[in-house]
Design a protein around this motif. Structure first.
Motif, short mmCIF file in Angstrom:
data_model
loop_
_atom_site.label_atom_id
_atom_site.label_comp_id
_atom_site.label_asym_id
_atom_site.label_seq_id
_atom_site.Cartn_x
_atom_site.Cartn_y
_atom_site.Cartn_z
N GLY A 14 68.35 -45.16 75.71
CA GLY A 14 68.37 -46.13 74.48
C GLY A 14 69.36 -45.63 73.32
O GLY A 14 69.83 -46.48 72.54
N ALA A 15 69.10 -44.38 73.03
CA ALA A 15 69.99 -43.78 71.91
C ALA A 15 71.51 -44.09 72.11
O ALA A 15 72.34 -44.55 71.10
N SER A 16 71.81 -43.99 73.22
CA SER A 16 73.44 -44.39 73.38
C SER A 16 73.77 -45.85 73.25
O SER A 16 74.75 -46.15 72.75
N LEU A 17 72.84 -46.66 73.72
CA LEU A 17 72.86 -48.05 73.41
C LEU A 17 72.97 -48.45 71.95
O LEU A 17 73.73 -49.26 71.41
N ASP A 18 72.07 -47.76 71.22
CA ASP A 18 72.01 -48.02 69.60
C ASP A 18 73.40 -47.57 69.20
O ASP A 18 73.78 -48.40 68.11
N VAL A 19 73.88 -46.45 69.42
CA VAL A 19 75.20 -45.94 69.02
C VAL A 19 76.13 -47.14 69.29
O VAL A 19 77.06 -47.31 68.48
N HIS B 96 78.95 -47.76 56.81
CA HIS B 96 78.30 -46.84 57.47
C HIS B 96 77.22 -47.21 58.21
O HIS B 96 76.58 -48.39 57.93
N ALA B 97 76.84 -46.64 59.28
CA ALA B 97 75.44 -47.31 60.15
C ALA B 97 74.43 -45.78 60.49
O ALA B 97 75.20 -44.79 60.86
N LEU B 98 73.39 -45.81 60.10
CA LEU B 98 72.48 -45.00 60.63
C LEU B 98 71.67 -45.30 61.64
O LEU B 98 71.08 -46.44 61.98
N VAL B 99 71.89 -44.42 62.96
CA VAL B 99 71.15 -44.58 64.29
C VAL B 99 70.04 -43.55 64.30
O VAL B 99 70.27 -42.30 64.30
N LEU B 100 68.69 -44.10 64.34
CA LEU B 100 67.77 -43.15 64.49
C LEU B 100 67.35 -43.20 66.03
O LEU B 100 67.08 -44.45 66.44
N ALA B 101 66.91 -42.07 66.66
CA ALA B 101 66.29 -42.27 68.10
C ALA B 101 65.25 -41.01 68.14
O ALA B 101 65.04 -40.15 67.67
N ARG B 102 64.20 -41.64 69.03
CA ARG B 102 63.15 -40.74 69.16
C ARG B 102 62.43 -40.88 70.71
O ARG B 102 62.89 -42.08 71.24
N GLY B 103 61.96 -39.97 71.20
CA GLY B 103 61.63 -40.05 72.49
C GLY B 103 60.57 -39.31 73.11
O GLY B 103 59.74 -38.61 72.15
N ARG B 104 60.19 -39.26 74.09
CA ARG B 104 59.10 -38.43 74.80
C ARG B 104 59.15 -36.96 74.61
O ARG B 104 60.33 -36.37 74.47
N GLY B 105 58.05 -36.49 74.34
CA GLY B 105 57.94 -34.86 74.14
C GLY B 105 58.49 -34.65 72.68
O GLY B 105 58.76 -33.47 72.43
N GLY B 106 58.43 -35.45 71.73
CA GLY B 106 58.94 -35.06 70.20
C GLY B 106 60.29 -34.95 69.97
O GLY B 106 60.90 -34.70 69.01
N PHE B 107 61.20 -35.52 71.08
CA PHE B 107 62.52 -35.64 70.82
C PHE B 107 63.06 -36.65 69.57
O PHE B 107 62.36 -37.68 69.58
N ASN B 108 63.68 -36.35 68.70
CA ASN B 108 64.00 -36.94 67.54
C ASN B 108 65.49 -36.68 67.08
O ASN B 108 65.88 -35.60 67.06
N SER B 109 66.35 -37.52 66.75
CA SER B 109 67.66 -37.34 66.33
C SER B 109 68.19 -38.46 65.41
O SER B 109 67.51 -39.66 65.28
N ALA B 110 69.09 -38.11 64.65
CA ALA B 110 70.02 -39.03 63.68
C ALA B 110 71.32 -39.09 63.80
O ALA B 110 71.87 -37.80 63.91
N ALA B 111 71.89 -40.19 63.57
CA ALA B 111 73.64 -40.06 63.63
C ALA B 111 73.93 -40.92 62.24
O ALA B 111 73.55 -42.20 62.47
N VAL B 112 74.80 -40.51 61.58
CA VAL B 112 75.29 -41.38 60.90
C VAL B 112 76.77 -41.68 61.39
O VAL B 112 77.75 -40.75 61.67
N LEU B 113 77.27 -42.93 61.41
CA LEU B 113 78.52 -43.29 61.76
C LEU B 113 79.40 -44.27 60.40
O LEU B 113 78.67 -44.69 59.80
N SER B 114 80.62 -43.61 60.55
CA SER B 114 81.40 -44.13 59.35
C SER B 114 82.40 -45.04 59.79
O SER B 114 83.23 -44.54 60.79
N ALA B 115 83.19 -45.90 59.24
CA ALA B 115 84.13 -46.76 59.50
C ALA B 115 85.41 -45.59 59.21
O ALA B 115 85.34 -45.18 58.10
N ALA B 116 86.38 -45.93 60.13
CA ALA B 116 87.66 -45.27 59.66
C ALA B 116 88.35 -45.59 58.25
O ALA B 116 88.30 -46.97 58.03
#
Length: 74
Positions: free
Chosen positions: A9-14, A54-74
């Motif tokens: 899911g996170a890679s698809l969101d990115v 800019h785009a903010l991608v938030l991901a969470r998953g099983r077992g308390g997995f949480n991550s965030a990535a900020v993507l910016s245009a070149a």
């Protein structure tokens, strides 16, 4: 809408965020056609062409997995 992708899911969101930055389009929120009249949030109900820097991608998953990535245009 894709359903449950487990660890993919996170890679698809990115990928979706990168396409949004490339095409300068904000994709719509799925399953929402008309927000409530008293909803103060600007929900995107149809694809919106607008400058995207800019785009903010938030991901969470099983077992308390949480991550965030900020993507910016070149």
């Amino acid at each position: 809408m894709t359903g449950r992708l487990l660890a993919g899911g996170a890679s698809l969101d990115v990928a979706a965020a990168l396409l949004s930055l490339r095409d300068q389009v904000i994709p719509p929120t799925t399953g929402t056609t008309a927000p409530a009249a008293d909803c103060p949030v600007d929900l995107v109900t149809a694809p919106r062409e607008t400058p995207v820097r800019h785009a903010l991608v938030l991901a969470r998953g099983r077992g308390g997995f949480n991550s965030a990535a900020v993507l910016s245009a070149a």
